[in-house]
Enzyme design. Structure first.
Site, mmCIF file in Angstrom:
data_model
loop_
_atom_site.group_PDB
_atom_site.id
_atom_site.type_symbol
_atom_site.label_atom_id
_atom_site.label_comp_id
_atom_site.label_asym_id
_atom_site.label_seq_id
_atom_site.Cartn_x
_atom_site.Cartn_y
_atom_site.Cartn_z
ATOM 1 N N TRP A 193 -1.588 -6.917 -6.757
ATOM 2 C CA TRP A 193 -2.053 -6.124 -7.642
ATOM 3 C C TRP A 193 -0.584 -5.200 -8.140
ATOM 4 C CZ3 TRP A 193 -4.530 -5.912 -11.799
ATOM 5 C CH2 TRP A 193 -4.518 -4.800 -12.586
ATOM 6 N N ASN A 194 0.060 -4.811 -7.139
ATOM 7 C CA ASN A 194 1.257 -4.155 -7.370
ATOM 8 C C ASN A 194 2.397 -5.137 -8.169
ATOM 9 O OD1 ASN A 194 4.020 -3.314 -7.221
ATOM 10 N ND2 ASN A 194 4.170 -3.881 -4.858
ATOM 11 N N ASP A 199 -5.776 5.908 2.514
ATOM 12 C CA ASP A 199 -6.203 4.614 2.169
ATOM 13 C C ASP A 199 -7.549 4.400 3.047
ATOM 14 O OD1 ASP A 199 -6.340 1.541 2.195
ATOM 15 O OD2 ASP A 199 -4.153 1.619 1.465
ATOM 16 N N GLU A 254 3.481 -4.707 -12.405
ATOM 17 C CA GLU A 254 4.890 -4.667 -12.686
ATOM 18 C C GLU A 254 5.081 -5.607 -13.629
ATOM 19 O OE1 GLU A 254 6.682 -2.715 -8.535
ATOM 20 O OE2 GLU A 254 6.988 -4.797 -8.948
ATOM 21 N N ASP A 301 -8.154 -10.833 -2.206
ATOM 22 C CA ASP A 301 -7.972 -9.887 -3.454
ATOM 23 C C ASP A 301 -7.090 -10.437 -4.611
ATOM 24 O OD1 ASP A 301 -5.752 -9.789 -1.904
ATOM 25 O OD2 ASP A 301 -5.427 -8.043 -2.567
ATOM 26 N N HIS A 312 0.838 -1.057 0.023
ATOM 27 C CA HIS A 312 -0.065 -0.059 -0.165
ATOM 28 C C HIS A 312 0.920 1.224 0.154
ATOM 29 C CE1 HIS A 312 -4.180 -1.817 1.147
ATOM 30 N NE2 HIS A 312 -3.081 -2.927 1.384
HETATM 31 C C1 LIG Z 1 5.953 -3.942 -5.318
HETATM 32 O O1 LIG Z 1 6.166 -5.034 -4.856
HETATM 33 C C2 LIG Z 1 7.442 -5.641 -5.069
HETATM 34 C C3 LIG Z 1 7.956 -6.769 -4.300
HETATM 35 O O2 LIG Z 1 6.758 -7.313 -3.510
HETATM 36 C C4 LIG Z 1 8.663 -4.717 -4.766
HETATM 37 O O3 LIG Z 1 9.718 -4.875 -5.192
HETATM 38 C C5 LIG Z 1 8.120 -3.300 -5.541
HETATM 39 O O4 LIG Z 1 8.994 -2.366 -5.128
HETATM 40 C C6 LIG Z 1 6.783 -2.779 -5.200
HETATM 41 N N1 LIG Z 1 6.427 -1.757 -6.071
HETATM 42 C C7 LIG Z 1 5.491 -0.901 -5.881
HETATM 43 C C8 LIG Z 1 5.242 0.025 -6.781
HETATM 44 O O5 LIG Z 1 4.773 -0.776 -4.691
#
Ligand SMILES: *[C@@H]1O[C@H](CO)[C@@H](O)[C@H](O)[C@H]1NC(C)=O
Ligand SMILES: *[C@@H]1O[C@H](CO)[C@@H](O)[C@H](O)[C@H]1NC(C)=O
Ligand SMILES: *[C@@H]1O[C@H](CO)[C@@H](O)[C@H](O)[C@H]1NC(C)=O
Ligand SMILES: *[C@@H]1O[C@H](CO)[C@@H](O)[C@H](O)[C@H]1NC(C)=O
Length: 509
Positions: free
Chosen positions: A386-387, A130, A391, A407, A24
């Site tokens: 989702w993150n 949030d 990616e 989720d 988050h």
């Molecule tokens: C998303 O999560 C990954 C690994 O859990 C982490 O490397 C990354 O920095 C995160 N990115 C964001 C945009 O939160």
């Protein structure tokens, strides 16, 4: 008539209050960064230990000229809520039983937040919070500042949950306890026919759970009261769901993602989420060098997120499946659930020795974005946070899905059924957070091998199609974040809307 005075962006002050969990916080810091680049004052409110994770990003942003970005700390009420020292984020809980204490702490944040608000200068023009932090919503309301929610999910999930809440189909014909989790729920009013197993729905729809009902009501209230919602997604990804969500809620919905694409600087990308020292940085370079030694699209990347809750037996089985593919792979273990036990069975088995050179097992923090951007990566086995999903999407990597919590099953549907850029590994069982025991081995190594082949094999129609779609979608994701792209435009519209609110407020219109 006299010429009306118009506000300038630098007179605006956006305050961002993230929920305390990496999935988050990190995207919210990205949003803060994007806003600050628009010449606004932006203040992120968080606790000292959570700040450690984001300081590097903020510092490098300030160095590159975003002078409007600020960090303001408040104390987390650990002791008062019965939490041990140092326990300021959801992933830091030493035992999942403590999640109720964590919620208690969240409710206690109102006072400290109010105290900060009284001193903020200039007074906040907008609060981005949030909804899982309901006290932030209360504070925004008390100070009469427009609130915008951001919870790090997507329009698909928000629409599903909205329609469940309003139709209450999940409350109909509930089978006896023993069979209820397998019941199929069809979410009404969606662009596609979407079915969920009851156990795959958001925790809030489990009508028998011991969950704190008061918390749920407050979260929903915090969502409903907001003036608008920011989504880490882009219009082209889920346009039908976005359109419908806007229609049924009447809300302003700003799709401004994938936000992590805004962080262009490599150094910063690898530092995201943690302060890393030069040793770790060297380590990261080693990983990338290792990847350089493999052909294009040959390596399987496996990471189940920061919380990594896959139980040891299952994780081990997946490891054996990776071995069976005979393909190169990276398996990230991270902190996570029962990690000591995992190390023990890993050692007993000898997997790491057997795959030496071909399989890389990584225990620390990984530069995920850099790894996913590498040409050698051919598939991403993900827990569907989702993150991580975004990616993967924005790097055009085909996904293999292994969700475990509610989720994540929603995101799996976006990946496999809506966007069709991945293949299900078939983890049909879900669990409740904190109840990982007894999960057992749900997915066998043979299955993993079979599914991996589906996305990795060359010159086969199904896998070619998936790869092609993933590539196209990545192009759209990147376009959305470029100048003139839909996400960039939505960000500008958000600022204009808030500016207009403020002008009305002070009687300039
Ligand atoms: C998303 O999560 C990954 C690994 O859990 C982490 O490397 C990354 O920095 C995160 N990115 C964001 C945009 O939160
Ligand atoms: C659960 O489902 C099975 C198979 O449909 C059925 O035989 C059983 O009676 C059900 N159990 C309860 C408690 O309803
Ligand atoms: C609801 O939560 C309870 C307790 O946490 C759990 O035992 C049950 O399996 C859950 N039900 C469903 C349908 O997921
Ligand atoms: C976001 O951008 C799209 C594409 O430019 C536009 O159609 C939409 O109205 C914008 N959304 C908002 C809330 O302004």
């Amino acid at each position: 008539m006299t010429q009306q005075k118009k506000l300038e962006t630098h007179q605006l002050h956006f305050v961002l209050i993230p929920f305390m969990a990496p999935g988050h916080i990190l995207p919210m810091v990205d949003i803060a960064t994007l806003l600050a680049r628009q010449n606004l004052k932006v203040t992120i409110l968080t606790t000292p230990l959570n700040a450690v994770r984001i300081r590097a990003t903020i510092k490098s942003e300030i160095r590159s000229g975003s002078t409007g970005l600020h960090l303001q700390l408040f104390k987390f009420p650990n002791a008062e809520a019965g939490l041990p020292d140092g326990c300021e984020s959801f992933d830091a809980l030493p035992s999942t039983d403590l999640r109720f204490n964590f919620m208690k702490a969240l409710f206690m944040l109102q006072k400290p937040l109010e105290q900060i608000f009284e001193k903020l200068n200039p007074a906040p023009t907008c609060v981005i919070y949030d909804p899982y932090l309901p006290s932030a919503a209360s504070v925004a309301k008390k100070f009469g500042v427009p609130g915008i929610t951001f919870d790090g999910t997507n329009c698909f999930r928000m629409l599903c949950d909205h329609n469940l809440r309003s139709s209450k189909v999940h409350e109909e014909d509930v089978a006896s306890d023993e069979n209820s989790s397998e019941q199929i729920i069809i979410v009404p009013g969606l662009p596609h026919k979407v079915e969920f197993k009851r156990s795959h729905l958001h925790l809030f729809f489990n009508i028998t759970t011991k969950l704190n009902v008061e918390y749920r009501e407050k979260v929903w209230e915090a969502e409903e009261e907001a003036y608008g919602v920011i989504v880490n997604s882009f219009e082209e990804l889920e346009s039908e769901y976005l359109k419908e969500y806007k229609k049924v809620t009447g809300k302003k919905v700003y799709c401004v993602g994938p936000v992590s694409l805004s962080i262009k600087d490599n150094m910063d990308k690898s530092q995201r989420g943690n302060n890393i020292d030069s040793n770790e940085e060297q380590q990261h370079n080693e990983y990338l060098k290792w990847l350089d030694s493999w052909p294009e699209r040959s390596v399987i990347y496996v990471c189940f997120g920061t919380l990594n809750c896959v139980p040891p037996e299952q994780l081990m089985e997946l490891g054996l499946g990776l071995e069976a593919t005979k393909r190169p792979f990276i398996l990230v273990l991270r902190g996570g659930y029962k990690r000591d036990e995992m190390e023990k069975i890993l050692k007993e088995d000898g997997l790491e020795e057997r795959v030496k050179g071909r399989g890389l097992i990584i225990r620390g923090w990984v530069p995920q974005v850099l790894i996913l951007s590498h040409a050698a990566i051919g598939a991403f086995l993900t827990h569907c946070g989702w993150n991580s999903t975004l990616e993967g999407i924005s790097r055009g990597v085909p996904l293999v899905t292994f969700p475990m919590f509610s989720d994540q099953f929603y995101n799996e549907k976006v990946i496999v059924d809506v966007m069709k850029i991945g293949v299900r590994l078939g983890a049909e069982s879900s669990m409740n957070y904190g109840e990982e025991d007894g999960y057992g081995v749900k997915v066998k190594r043979e299955k993993l091998k079979e599914v991996i082949e589906k996305v990795m094999v060359e010159e086969e129609e199904e896998s070619e199609t998936i790869r092609e779609r993933a590539k196209k979608l990545a192009e759209k994701a990147n376009k959305a974040m470029e100048k003139g792209g839909s996400s960039r435009l939505n960000m500008s519209v958000l600022i204009e809307d808030i500016m207009m609110q403020k002008q009305q407020d002070i009687g300039l219109n």
